[in-house]
Design an enzyme around this catalytic site. Sequence first.
Site, PDB file in Angstrom:
ATOM      1  N   ASP A 102      34.120  32.890   0.126  1.00  0.00           N
ATOM      2  CA  ASP A 102      32.968  32.495  -0.725  1.00  0.00           C
ATOM      3  C   ASP A 102      32.484  31.618  -0.188  1.00  0.00           C
ATOM      4  OD1 ASP A 102      35.119  30.689  -0.682  1.00  0.00           O
ATOM      5  OD2 ASP A 102      35.682  30.653  -2.776  1.00  0.00           O
ATOM      6  N   ASP A 130      35.852  26.149  -6.740  1.00  0.00           N
ATOM      7  CA  ASP A 130      36.862  26.413  -5.726  1.00  0.00           C
ATOM      8  C   ASP A 130      37.938  25.349  -5.728  1.00  0.00           C
ATOM      9  OD1 ASP A 130      37.194  28.001  -3.324  1.00  0.00           O
ATOM     10  OD2 ASP A 130      36.800  25.924  -2.187  1.00  0.00           O
ATOM     11  N   ASP A 167      31.342  33.095  -6.701  1.00  0.00           N
ATOM     12  CA  ASP A 167      32.202  32.733  -8.055  1.00  0.00           C
ATOM     13  C   ASP A 167      33.282  33.880  -8.265  1.00  0.00           C
ATOM     14  OD1 ASP A 167      31.038  30.287  -7.879  1.00  0.00           O
ATOM     15  OD2 ASP A 167      30.011  30.510  -9.760  1.00  0.00           O
ATOM     16  N   ASP A 207      39.075  32.351  -0.118  1.00  0.00           N
ATOM     17  CA  ASP A 207      38.741  30.979  -0.069  1.00  0.00           C
ATOM     18  C   ASP A 207      37.731  30.638   1.186  1.00  0.00           C
ATOM     19  OD1 ASP A 207      38.900  28.232  -0.837  1.00  0.00           O
ATOM     20  OD2 ASP A 207      40.193  27.793   0.970  1.00  0.00           O
ATOM     21  N   THR A 258      26.614  25.209  -4.601  1.00  0.00           N
ATOM     22  CA  THR A 258      26.406  24.355  -5.929  1.00  0.00           C
ATOM     23  C   THR A 258      27.423  23.610  -6.153  1.00  0.00           C
ATOM     24  OG1 THR A 258      27.620  26.199  -7.119  1.00  0.00           O
ATOM     25  CG2 THR A 258      25.260  26.416  -6.808  1.00  0.00           C
ATOM     26  N   ASP A 281      41.975  26.296  -6.101  1.00  0.00           N
ATOM     27  CA  ASP A 281      42.873  25.962  -4.917  1.00  0.00           C
ATOM     28  C   ASP A 281      44.170  25.292  -5.488  1.00  0.00           C
ATOM     29  OD1 ASP A 281      41.239  26.998  -3.224  1.00  0.00           O
ATOM     30  OD2 ASP A 281      40.644  25.232  -2.152  1.00  0.00           O
ATOM     31  N   VAL A 288      34.361  36.183  -6.057  1.00  0.00           N
ATOM     32  CA  VAL A 288      35.256  36.125  -4.895  1.00  0.00           C
ATOM     33  C   VAL A 288      36.404  35.170  -5.308  1.00  0.00           C
ATOM     34  CG1 VAL A 288      35.734  35.968  -2.593  1.00  0.00           C
ATOM     35  CG2 VAL A 288      33.810  37.371  -3.406  1.00  0.00           C
ATOM     36  N   THR A 289      35.941  34.032  -5.253  1.00  0.00           N
ATOM     37  CA  THR A 289      36.825  32.678  -5.759  1.00  0.00           C
ATOM     38  C   THR A 289      37.626  33.124  -6.955  1.00  0.00           C
ATOM     39  OG1 THR A 289      35.114  31.057  -5.033  1.00  0.00           O
ATOM     40  CG2 THR A 289      36.889  30.416  -6.491  1.00  0.00           C
ATOM     41  N   ARG A 329      26.929  29.898   1.838  1.00  0.00           N
ATOM     42  CA  ARG A 329      26.219  29.171   2.762  1.00  0.00           C
ATOM     43  C   ARG A 329      25.054  30.363   3.214  1.00  0.00           C
ATOM     44  NH1 ARG A 329      31.062  27.147   4.347  1.00  0.00           N
ATOM     45  NH2 ARG A 329      31.711  28.943   5.520  1.00  0.00           N
TER      46      ARG A 329
END
Length: 212
Positions: free
Chosen positions: A69, A87, A29, A66, A80, A91, A31-32, A74
């Site tokens: 993250d 995400d 999250d 994108d 989640t 975007d 990183v997003t 994974r």
Amino acid sequence: MLNKYARAFFTRVLTPFASFLLRHNVSPDTVTLIGTLGVVVAALVFFPIGWFLTGTLVITAFIFSDLVDGNMARQLGRSTKWGAFLDSTLDRVADAAIFGALAIWFAGDGDNLRMSILAIVCLGSGQVVSYCKARAESLGLACDVSGLIERAERLVISLVATGLDGLGVPYIQEAALWFIAVGSVITVFQRMIAVHRSASAIDNALPGGDKG
């Protein structure tokens, strides 16, 4: 279309970096959020003043978040619903900043009303492309068609063309925006047709449904 091949390639390339971030307790999250913030700031700082090449390079660097993250999620084995929602939502924010910033440039110092309108059409139609699928799935309907222009295509085409425009290549950006605008509108109709078929199949299967 690009999602199918490019995402798999860059996932392999970026896996070591994603692992590095996880070892240093950086969450997907985070990183997003950082990636989106970087895209938004770069777009709104550089594009409205015509620094297309610099803006494109900085935005491209942050856009890779994108992919990072998702890779991190994974590896953790915990993709989640909140992460997926965050995400997708961010975007849309990033896309709005990119095309909105281009529209600001062309409406101001760029002095090209046609290009400003094109950028706005790209922004609006791109948002509707994403909304079509999200809304269909929320209603339990299938939208199993990618269409001509998805987010990956919009970003690659617009950023490459904007960067080349920054290098002085003539007409490339207008051609790209026309292609994205028309392609996105076509994609909206492709998805609407797919959802209509799905809805009709469900309605016809109901008691008393139209079997004709």
